[in-house]
Design a protein around this motif. Sequence first.
Motif, mmCIF file in Angstrom:
data_model
loop_
_atom_site.group_PDB
_atom_site.id
_atom_site.type_symbol
_atom_site.label_atom_id
_atom_site.label_comp_id
_atom_site.label_asym_id
_atom_site.label_seq_id
_atom_site.Cartn_x
_atom_site.Cartn_y
_atom_site.Cartn_z
ATOM 1 N N ARG A 1 -33.835 107.322 -6.343
ATOM 2 C CA ARG A 1 -33.873 108.230 -7.497
ATOM 3 C C ARG A 1 -34.988 109.262 -7.404
ATOM 4 N N GLU B 1 -34.192 112.934 -8.568
ATOM 5 C CA GLU B 1 -33.722 113.226 -9.924
ATOM 6 C C GLU B 1 -34.710 114.118 -10.665
ATOM 7 N N ARG B 2 -34.166 115.008 -11.451
ATOM 8 C CA ARG B 2 -35.003 115.943 -12.186
ATOM 9 C C ARG B 2 -35.716 115.236 -13.347
ATOM 10 N N ALA C 1 -36.935 111.283 -18.457
ATOM 11 C CA ALA C 1 -35.635 111.827 -18.053
ATOM 12 C C ALA C 1 -35.209 112.915 -19.040
#
Lengths: 110, 149
Positions: free
Chosen positions: B28, B31-32, B108
């Motif tokens: 991961r 991931e942004r 997130a």
Amino acid sequence: MRYRRCWLGDESKPGAVRGSSWTTALACLSHIQKEEEEEEEATVPRAALYEEVRKLVDDGAQLVEVLPEGEYAKLHLPGARNIPLKRLDAETTADLDIARPVVVYCHDAL
Amino acid sequence: MLGFEQVFDYLPGKADWLARGLPTEGDRAGERRVGELARQDVATCHLSERMGDVRPRVEASPYGFALVVADSDVLLGRLRREVLDGDPDRRAEEVMEPGPSTVRMDTAPDSLAERLDRSNLKTALVSTPDGALVGVVRRADLPGADPAP
């Protein structure tokens, strides 16, 4: 004075450390036995915050994540190796360079 | 067999590293996170600054508030529109709202979007674990935002 590895979990092995807590596991890595005095002593690993860890890593320290494999697979610090806490023993740490500092980390301080 | 002589416990752990927006490896890692979406276009001021001096900077920014920071960029408080429009001689330390809520850089984006929507907020402040201001994330930059008119 001679130093040797200790073992976590298997108390039948020389230098065994009783217990399975996080602290005990860390103590396992820095366990020191004064063989001539037949006296065992486990040093508590020194707590380090980000700035010190960054410097240690920049200077070549080895990072060890002790979380389960799944957690490690998702995200881990660059270059860290995974030795889950339950498997932390002389065999799984054999690849670590004992001449270089070891920085062990979990998810957080809790 | 030799043992380890230098063992360190990174006490705040992986959570601290991630919250600083530092590089990672793993499935991961790409991931942004909101740290990448944080904008540095918010007006800031120091504790001793007068509202009359801060107000023009806020008017030139896209936001209706200013943030009060220490020399080390540690976020101390927020100045809302009401105090900015009030007595121009009041100083930030007298009228700021201390300790505004912040999120960490590894939050997130979709999670933050939900939180903002629940509270009907348009922005979130991002800070490091040491409390230093990283920037402002706008709801419009997060997933699920209404398309621009």
